[in-house]
Design a protein around this motif. Structure first.
Motif, short mmCIF file in Angstrom:
data_model
loop_
_atom_site.label_atom_id
_atom_site.label_comp_id
_atom_site.label_asym_id
_atom_site.label_seq_id
_atom_site.Cartn_x
_atom_site.Cartn_y
_atom_site.Cartn_z
N LEU A 1 0.90 -1.15 0.00
CA LEU A 1 0.00 0.00 0.00
C LEU A 1 0.94 1.21 0.00
CD1 LEU A 1 -2.49 1.82 0.47
CD2 LEU A 1 -2.31 1.25 2.91
N PHE A 2 0.96 1.94 -1.11
CA PHE A 2 1.94 3.03 -1.21
C PHE A 2 1.24 4.35 -1.49
CE2 PHE A 2 1.64 0.95 -5.34
CZ PHE A 2 1.47 2.00 -6.24
N SER A 3 1.91 5.41 -1.09
CA SER A 3 1.38 6.77 -1.26
C SER A 3 2.51 7.65 -1.82
CB SER A 3 0.90 7.33 0.08
OG SER A 3 -0.10 6.50 0.62
N PRO A 4 2.17 8.72 -2.56
CA PRO A 4 0.83 9.16 -2.94
C PRO A 4 0.17 8.19 -3.92
CG PRO A 4 2.46 10.41 -4.15
CD PRO A 4 3.22 9.57 -3.18
N VAL A 5 -1.06 8.52 -4.30
CA VAL A 5 -1.78 7.70 -5.26
C VAL A 5 -0.96 7.60 -6.55
CG1 VAL A 5 -3.85 7.64 -6.71
CG2 VAL A 5 -4.03 8.23 -4.29
N LEU A 6 -0.96 6.40 -7.15
CA LEU A 6 -0.20 6.17 -8.38
C LEU A 6 -0.51 7.25 -9.42
CD1 LEU A 6 1.76 4.26 -9.84
CD2 LEU A 6 -0.24 3.03 -10.73
N GLY A 7 0.56 7.86 -9.96
CA GLY A 7 0.39 8.92 -10.95
C GLY A 7 0.74 10.28 -10.41
N TYR A 8 0.87 10.40 -9.06
CA TYR A 8 1.16 11.69 -8.45
C TYR A 8 2.54 11.74 -7.78
CZ TYR A 8 -3.69 12.96 -9.28
OH TYR A 8 -4.88 13.26 -9.89
N GLY A 9 3.32 10.70 -7.97
CA GLY A 9 4.67 10.71 -7.42
C GLY A 9 5.61 11.55 -8.29
N SER A 10 6.72 11.99 -7.70
CA SER A 10 7.73 12.79 -8.41
C SER A 10 9.05 12.67 -7.65
CB SER A 10 7.29 14.26 -8.48
OG SER A 10 7.32 14.85 -7.20
N PRO A 11 10.16 13.12 -8.25
CA PRO A 11 11.42 13.08 -7.50
C PRO A 11 11.36 13.85 -6.19
CG PRO A 11 11.86 13.43 -9.83
CD PRO A 11 10.36 13.52 -9.65
N ASP A 12 10.55 14.90 -6.13
CA ASP A 12 10.40 15.66 -4.89
C ASP A 12 9.40 15.02 -3.93
OD1 ASP A 12 12.20 17.56 -5.83
OD2 ASP A 12 10.62 18.70 -6.82
N LYS A 13 8.55 14.15 -4.47
CA LYS A 13 7.54 13.49 -3.64
C LYS A 13 7.47 12.02 -4.08
CE LYS A 13 2.79 14.09 -1.99
NZ LYS A 13 1.51 14.82 -2.20
N PRO A 14 8.49 11.23 -3.70
CA PRO A 14 8.55 9.84 -4.17
C PRO A 14 7.47 8.98 -3.52
CG PRO A 14 10.25 10.24 -2.55
CD PRO A 14 9.61 11.57 -2.82
N TYR A 15 7.24 7.82 -4.14
CA TYR A 15 6.28 6.87 -3.58
C TYR A 15 6.90 6.20 -2.35
CZ TYR A 15 3.82 7.44 -8.00
OH TYR A 15 3.14 7.96 -9.06
N ARG A 16 6.08 6.12 -1.26
CA ARG A 16 6.56 5.53 0.00
C ARG A 16 5.64 4.38 0.40
NH1 ARG A 16 10.51 8.53 2.23
NH2 ARG A 16 10.77 10.66 1.41
N LEU A 17 6.24 3.37 1.02
CA LEU A 17 5.50 2.18 1.44
C LEU A 17 4.76 2.48 2.74
CD1 LEU A 17 4.91 -0.78 0.78
CD2 LEU A 17 6.88 -1.40 2.19
N THR A 18 3.50 2.80 2.62
CA THR A 18 2.68 3.14 3.79
C THR A 18 2.27 1.89 4.56
OG1 THR A 18 1.85 5.10 2.64
CG2 THR A 18 0.58 4.31 4.54
N GLY A 19 1.87 0.85 3.83
CA GLY A 19 1.39 -0.36 4.50
C GLY A 19 1.72 -1.61 3.72
N ILE A 20 1.51 -2.77 4.39
CA ILE A 20 1.71 -4.08 3.79
C ILE A 20 0.38 -4.83 3.88
CG2 ILE A 20 2.94 -6.28 3.95
CD1 ILE A 20 5.22 -4.76 5.34
N VAL A 21 -0.07 -5.39 2.75
CA VAL A 21 -1.35 -6.13 2.76
C VAL A 21 -1.27 -7.24 3.81
CG1 VAL A 21 -2.95 -7.51 1.41
CG2 VAL A 21 -1.72 -5.61 0.32
N SER A 22 -2.21 -7.18 4.80
CA SER A 22 -2.13 -8.11 5.94
C SER A 22 -3.36 -9.03 6.03
CB SER A 22 -1.94 -7.32 7.23
OG SER A 22 -1.84 -8.18 8.34
#
Length: 685
Positions: A630-651
């Protein structure tokens, strides 16, 4: 018979008259070596069809040949294509003649050009065709070979006087000058040898009057060892100079030390030569009216001065040292003695009678050399300077990696590369870490349960375990991945094979990774992998047995930041079950909203602060998605200044997938950052 004799006499008389005319027109002096006539066949009676004549005459060195045409009568034709007289000088065509020309016309337009270069040749080619409509007498010319007066040539390079003689010339000089070895330049005899003299005066030739041209004066000063010369300029100094350049010059060359050259009107300072032998050279060109110089010389005892060698100091320190004096030479910081295997930086030197130190061992800068760098890292420059105080910079080999700290290094005095903080490279070596949280192709929309297929570069951190247990994981570095503990529970001692760089489960070209270690969180309660009663601490680290080949299709996701604003939405992805209750062949993704834990139905299972509750309108993770991201931001809104981060793991989640009234639960990665860091550091190579 009588008539024929009379005609021949008349012809001879005519030739004599013509010769006299030529002599009047072109004076012939005693320098003429050879003369003669050249004429067409049958002249003056006329030439026959198919007549031809080839004639060539050459002059010797220092002479030239001239030709004077006195008669021309040939058949006229277009471009002289029927009958023609061709005249050449030094193999170059000068004229192509035909028709009739008077003596006056020949004198004005042809004869002035009929001469060779010194030592050259003249040649004539006469050729006629098969017939003439009327009789033509042909041509006649008079040639002479005579001496060339080279003294009239401004380029003969005699600087003063010139004497011409038959076949050549000679340069000579006015009284007081001698002819140089080049046999053209006149020079003043002004060299002086003052060997043994300890004091005296030197002056330019004719001082204080203007000095002569083309002078090369050499003054030699020499005394016994242990003495040196001191030079002092007196009165006017006037040596020709134009536009900042020395036209004439005064050069002082000591036996030791640097050469100095002076010109202009500024009086040079007094010079202490530090040499027992000095050569003073005065040069002038062919023009000018400058006065020159006057200087006095005297001797004084030889002294040594410092430094002994560059980049060093002396102990004790004095302005001058007498002969026999001993000093300690110490290299400056960051320098060592050349050719010494050890890092020696000092030695003893003694002042010699010639004013030089002995021994002289140069001090060279410490060389840190090219550092040994780990895999993936290289120098920014191919061949950098690696000596004391020089700098180098490090970089990662490709765009998918970046240094974890500043890569600028400086060579210090101890021969070590140090970082900007002053630490040795061996103690503070930067690392090349994969650039995380960046993809190269984003696309909006879709979901997991009944979701939309992902493109190959959209979710490059997604890993897939195809065989039982079917599940996912997220790549977080080029060796480590995160998954749910319940996915790998019981497989800690088993080698698992994970796939990456795929969006099609049947892909023939996946990146295949084998596990080296599986480390489940120590607080995870192993109560049965298929139906655990508690999913708290549902997180595990996977270490791969080899470095994952990071590239555009497979690259890590970033971990969350410790202190961050609450995440409200994100994207989930996986190869889990879809609506028809079959596992998906393709990697699907969808967007979910994150809700407070109290709003989520748990069907009696414990819910803790280590969990995130998330879901959407018929968007949900399902069986087979476990361990995925489960990663953020929503796919399509990431950038070098705002990279995708692993918020959660499907449990885990309530029974059934896609029910809008039910939400799924995800391990909250932010709560495990310290455990992840410590575990990786403890288990890294």
């Amino acid at each position: 018979m009588k008539v024929k004799v009379q005609k021949e006499r008349a012809l001879t008389l005519l030739n004599m008259i013509v010769f006299c005319v030529i002599v009047l027109l072109f004076p012939v002096c005693g320098s003429v070596l050879s003369t003669g006539w050249v004429q067409s066949p049958g002249h003056p009676r006329g030439y026959d069809p198919y007549s031809n004549l080839t004639w060539k005459k050459c002059a010797s060195t220092g002479h030239k040949i001239t030709l004077t045409l006195i008669h021309l009568d040939l058949e006229e034709s277009f471009e002289c294509e029927d009958d023609a007289l061709k005249l050449f000088a030094d193999e170059v065509l000068l004229f192509n003649l035909c028709g009739r020309k008077s003596m006056r016309e020949l004198q004005s337009s042809v004869n002035p050009f009929l001469h060779s270069s010194p030592g050259g040749c003249l040649s004539v080619s006469f050729l006629t065709d098969y017939s003439n409509t009327e009789r033509h007498t042909g041509f006649r010319g008079f040639y002479t070979i005579k001496d060339v007066d080279e003294c009239k040539d401004p380029e003969n390079e005699c600087t003063q006087l010139c004497n011409n003689y038959i076949g050549g010339y000679r340069c000579f000089c006015r009284p007081g000058y001698t002819l140089d070895s080049d046999k053209h330049t006149c020079q003043v005899s002004c060299s002086e040898d003052h060997t043994g003299s300890q004091e005296g005066v030197l002056m330019s030739p004719d001082w204080p009057e203007p000095y002569p041209e083309n002078s090369v004066c050499s003054y030699t000063l020499a005394v016994e060892e242990g003495l040196q010369f001191e030079l002092t300029f007196m009165g006017v100094f006037d040596v020709e100079k134009e536009n900042g350049q020395c036209i004439d010059s005064l050069t002082i060359k000591p036996l030791y030390g640097g050469v100095q050259t002076f010109c202009g009107r500024d009086v040079p300072p007094s010079l202490l030569t530090r040499s027992q032998r000095v050569e003073i050279i005065f040069r002038t060109d062919h023009k000018g009216a400058n006065r020159g110089f006057s200087l006095s010389y005297k001797t004084r005892g030889m002294k040594c001065t410092g430094p002994v060698t560059p980049k060093s100091s002396l102990n004790p320190q004095h302005a001058e040292y007498p002969t026999g004096y001993k000093v300690t030479v110490k290299c400056d910081k960051g320098h060592v003695l050349k050719s010494h295997e050890s890092a020696e930086d000092e030695y003893e030197a003694i002042c010699q009678k010639n004013g030089q130190w002995s021994p002289v061992i140069p001090c060279e800068p410490v060389d840190c050399g090219i550092p040994e760098l780990p895999e993936l890292m290289e120098l920014s420059e191919k061949e950098p300077s690696t000596t004391y105080l020089n700098q180098i910079s490090l970089k990662c080999e490709n765009e998918y990696y970046q240094l974890d700290k500043n890569g600028n290094l400086t060579c210090n005095a101890d021969g070590n590369w140090v970082s900007e903080s002053g630490q040795k490279l061996t103690d503070d070596l930067p690392k090349c870490e994969p650039v995380c949280g960046i993809n190269t192709d984003a696309f909006f929309g879709g979901r997991v349960y009944g979701g939309k297929p992902a493109l190959i570069k959209q979710i490059p951190w997604q890993l897939f375990h195809k065989k039982s247990p079917r599940g996912g994981a997220s790549l977080i570095s080029d060796y480590w991945a995160l998954t749910a503990a319940h996915v790998v529970d019981g497989y800690e001692t088993t080698t698992m094979n994970w796939l990456g760089a795929i969006v099609d489960g049947k892909s023939q070209n996946p990146v295949s990774m084998e596990t080296e270690k599986i480390i489940i969180h120590p607080n995870y309660q192993k109560v049965g992998r298929d139906s655990p009663s508690n999913y708290d601490n549902d997180i595990a680290l996977i270490k791969m047995s080899a470095r994952v080949p990071i590239g555009p299709h497979i690259r890590p996701v970033c971990l969350p930041e410790k202190a961050n604003e609450p995440v409200k939405e994100g994207t989930i992805s996986g190869f889990g079950r879809i609506k028809d209750e079959k596992s998906s062949r393709y990697l699907l993704y969808g967007h979910v909203q994150i809700h407070p834990l109290g709003e989520c139905h748990s069907e009696g299972l414990p819910v803790t602060d280590n969990m995130i509750c998330a879901g959407g309108d018929e968007v949900d993770s399902c069986q087979g998605d476990s361990g995925g991201p489960l990663f953020s931001p929503v796919l399509g809104y990431g950038s070098p200044d705002k990279p995708y981060r692993l918020t959660g793991i499907v449990s885990w989640g309530p029974l059934g997938c896609g029910n809008k009234n039910l939400k799924g639960f995800y391990t909250k990665v932010q709560n495990y950052l310290d455990w992840i860091k410590e575990t990786i550091e403890k288990n890294s190579k």
